[in-house]
Scaffold this motif. Structure first.
Motif, PDB file in Angstrom:
ATOM      1  N   LEU A 168      -7.379   5.311  -5.131  1.00 43.15           N
ATOM      2  CA  LEU A 168      -6.203   5.690  -3.968  1.00 43.15           C
ATOM      3  C   LEU A 168      -6.231   7.060  -3.823  1.00 43.15           C
ATOM      4  CD1 LEU A 168      -4.323   4.094  -2.031  1.00 43.15           C
ATOM      5  CD2 LEU A 168      -2.548   4.127  -3.790  1.00 43.15           C
TER       6      LEU A 168
ATOM      7  N   ALA B 262       2.132   1.790  -3.436  1.00 47.80           N
ATOM      8  CA  ALA B 262       1.118   2.545  -4.146  1.00 47.80           C
ATOM      9  C   ALA B 262       1.199   4.035  -4.151  1.00 47.80           C
ATOM     10  CB  ALA B 262      -0.235   1.676  -4.093  1.00 47.80           C
ATOM     11  N   LEU B 263       1.123   4.213  -2.676  1.00 48.77           N
ATOM     12  CA  LEU B 263       0.842   5.774  -2.482  1.00 48.77           C
ATOM     13  C   LEU B 263       2.236   6.584  -2.961  1.00 48.77           C
ATOM     14  CD1 LEU B 263      -0.220   5.718   1.207  1.00 48.77           C
ATOM     15  CD2 LEU B 263      -1.350   6.497  -0.627  1.00 48.77           C
TER      16      LEU B 263
ATOM     17  N   TYR C 263       5.931   7.638   2.448  1.00 54.54           N
ATOM     18  CA  TYR C 263       5.971   7.005   1.245  1.00 54.54           C
ATOM     19  C   TYR C 263       6.052   7.459   0.023  1.00 54.54           C
ATOM     20  CZ  TYR C 263       4.078   3.301   4.348  1.00 54.54           C
ATOM     21  OH  TYR C 263       4.078   2.314   5.307  1.00 54.54           O
ATOM     22  N   SER C 264       5.732   8.907  -0.207  1.00 51.58           N
ATOM     23  CA  SER C 264       5.895   9.543  -1.455  1.00 51.58           C
ATOM     24  C   SER C 264       7.254  10.193  -1.505  1.00 51.58           C
ATOM     25  CB  SER C 264       4.842  10.553  -1.683  1.00 51.58           C
ATOM     26  OG  SER C 264       3.649  10.118  -1.520  1.00 51.58           O
TER      27      SER C 264
ATOM     28  N   GLN D 183      -5.321   3.886  -9.132  1.00 52.94           N
ATOM     29  CA  GLN D 183      -4.745   4.898  -8.597  1.00 52.94           C
ATOM     30  C   GLN D 183      -5.624   5.907  -8.149  1.00 52.94           C
ATOM     31  OE1 GLN D 183      -1.913   5.656 -11.613  1.00 52.94           O
ATOM     32  NE2 GLN D 183      -0.031   5.313 -10.401  1.00 52.94           N
TER      33      GLN D 183
ATOM     34  N   ARG E 132       3.903   5.842  -5.611  1.00 52.89           N
ATOM     35  CA  ARG E 132       3.954   5.931  -7.159  1.00 52.89           C
ATOM     36  C   ARG E 132       2.509   6.925  -7.688  1.00 52.89           C
ATOM     37  NH1 ARG E 132       4.520   0.298  -6.870  1.00 52.89           N
ATOM     38  NH2 ARG E 132       2.249   0.091  -6.887  1.00 52.89           N
TER      39      ARG E 132
ATOM     40  N   ARG F 194      -7.283   2.385   4.284  1.00 56.05           N
ATOM     41  CA  ARG F 194      -8.044   1.085   3.688  1.00 56.05           C
ATOM     42  C   ARG F 194      -9.590   1.303   3.904  1.00 56.05           C
ATOM     43  NH1 ARG F 194      -4.896  -2.749   2.206  1.00 56.05           N
ATOM     44  NH2 ARG F 194      -2.708  -2.717   2.977  1.00 56.05           N
TER      45      ARG F 194
ATOM     46  N   LEU G  14       0.792  -1.074   0.068  1.00 55.76           N
ATOM     47  CA  LEU G  14       0.046   0.020  -0.101  1.00 55.76           C
ATOM     48  C   LEU G  14       0.826   1.307   0.066  1.00 55.76           C
ATOM     49  CD1 LEU G  14      -2.781   1.161   0.291  1.00 55.76           C
ATOM     50  CD2 LEU G  14      -2.611   1.101   2.807  1.00 55.76           C
TER      51      LEU G  14
END
Lengths: 232, 196
Positions: free
Chosen positions: B135, A40-41, B154-155, B132, A43, B186, A37
């Motif tokens: 998300l 995915a964030l 994360y980014s 995407q 990307r 989620r 997860l």
């Protein structure tokens, strides 16, 4: 807590935590799911076109250019540092004369202090009723002598400065800043009138939170007004 | 290993390793504009992207990137601290400033509206895969503090310690917030979403 190590990158895990993930298949699978997860964030593209280096350089040049207000910049910078130090470290004076306190005599006290930050980041203290230039921003600090519930608003602009979301902020006795540990500065969105614009900033403290943000405050509450005079 | 072999490794190594951010900033302050350009190119897209994740408006995100670099280039960073942490701290504060300036009314609208509609139009979403887009929409529904921690980690690929510095948290609080933010994400992903 095992849940809190899921989805972290290996370099952010201790050797024990990495071993735990390797030894426990269920935990390992959960970790892989959370990490996926996160990937995915990572990307997700953002629909932005960043500014150019030329824009940054042009703004820096404009900020460095002397202006009519810039002559005391060095002095103001020094004063600003001193003001920041005072604002950050000194306890609130017990009889600050710059605000009106309304409440029961001898009861808890409430007061606002402010510092103006110019575009160069220099700080200076501002008294209630003091002038602030249109390109300056203001940092507030609210002192409460008792624990309770606090809100700081600019009623003329309809903005709530503290807490940032609607509602009341539960506070202990002490000093409180919008943004907490990451103090936030503020200025109204609207440009001041040619002759200047008065902008009140109002702090309200109550021993118990009123029913809603716009509910009338009880007699046990305190209200303090800090007037800012925005000049073009 | 022969001396020639050692030379090749050194050359190759120095080719691979980028100049540290802190060295570039010091060079800029010493008058090297090229150093600034390298540093700016390294971060401008990422920083603007992070700001957008928080404020969800392109023009505001771009202004935040611009202002953040001006402040950082002329600002209080001193050798010894991480440039990256400092940069993102400034950006994060500017984002909070921008969110607050919108006022309560705008914030209420922000909460009520699915994020991708604000700032990112359908043109953007059509460029995303369906997964995407889902998300992105779910991420936009998270409160700003949770978007911030997910985006930084994360980014932007900051370490958990760097995230802690930027957000003014302890390391364990970052882990806890990440865990809760993913859980919330989620939940949103499992709910029906309207994607334009």
């Amino acid at each position: 807590m095992n849940q809190d190590l899921l989805g972290l990158r290996p370099e952010d895990l201790s050797p024990d935590e990495r071993a735990l993930l390797a030894e426990d298949p269920d935990l390992g699978r959960a970790h892989a799911r959370e990490a996926a997860l996160g990937d995915a964030l990572g990307r997700l593209p953002a629909p932005v076109s960043p500014p150019s280096a030329e824009q940054v350089l042009a703004r820096l040049a404009a900020q460095r250019a002397p202006s009519p207000r810039a002559w005391p910049a060095a002095a103001a910078g020094g004063l600003g540092l001193a003001a920041a130090f005072l604002l950050a470290w000194l306890p609130l004076a017990p009889d600050e004369p710059t605000q009106r306190d309304r409440g029961v005599a001898g009861a808890p006290t409430l007061r606002i202090q402010a510092a103006a930050e110019d575009p160069r980041g220099a700080l200076r203290t501002v008294e209630s009723g003091g002038s602030v230039a249109a390109d300056e921003r203001v940092l507030f600090r609210v002192g409460t002598s008792h624990a309770g519930h606090l809100v700081l608003r600019a009623p003329d602009t309809g903005e709530q400065l503290m807490p940032l979301e609607s509602g009341w902020l539960a506070v202990e006795a002490g000093e409180h800043r919008p943004g907490g540990d990451q103090p936030l500065s503020w200025r109204p969105d609207a440009r001041p009138d040619p002759g200047g614009s008065e902008t009140p900033v109002v702090a309200t403290w109550c021993p118990e939170p009123p029913a809603g943000p716009d509910a009338p405050v009880s007699p046990g509450c305190l209200t303090t007004v800090f007037q800012l005079w925005w000049t073009p | 290993m022969t001396e020639a072999g050692l030379d090749r490794i050194q050359v190759s190594s120095s080719d691979r390793e980028p100049v540290p951010d802190e060295a570039l900033l010091l060079a800029w302050r010493a008058g090297d504009e090229a150093a600034f350009r390298v540093l700016f190119d390294r971060y401008r897209t990422r920083v603007t992207g992070y700001a957008w994740q928080l404020v969800r408006r392109q023009e505001v995100a771009e202004e935040i990137c611009l202002e953040a670099f001006c402040r950082v280039l002329e600002g209080a960073w001193r050798p010894g601290g991480s440039f990256r942490s400092f940069l993102y701290t400034v950006v994060h504060r500017l984002c909070l400033d921008a969110l607050r300036r919108r006022g309560r009314r705008d914030r209420a609208l922000l909460k009520l509206r699915a994020g991708p509609r604000e700032g990112a139009g359908p043109e953007h979403l059509t460029q995303l895969s369906q997964d995407q887009a889902r998300l992105q929409a779910a991420l936009a529904r998270l409160p700003a503090p949770h978007r911030a921690v997910l985006s930084l980690y994360y980014s932007q690929e900051l370490s958990s310690q760097e995230v802690a510095q930027v957000l003014g948290l302890q390391d364990h609080q970052v882990r806890s917030r990440l865990s809760y933010a993913r859980k919330l994400l989620r939940q949103h992903l499992s709910e029906p979403q309207e994607i334009p």
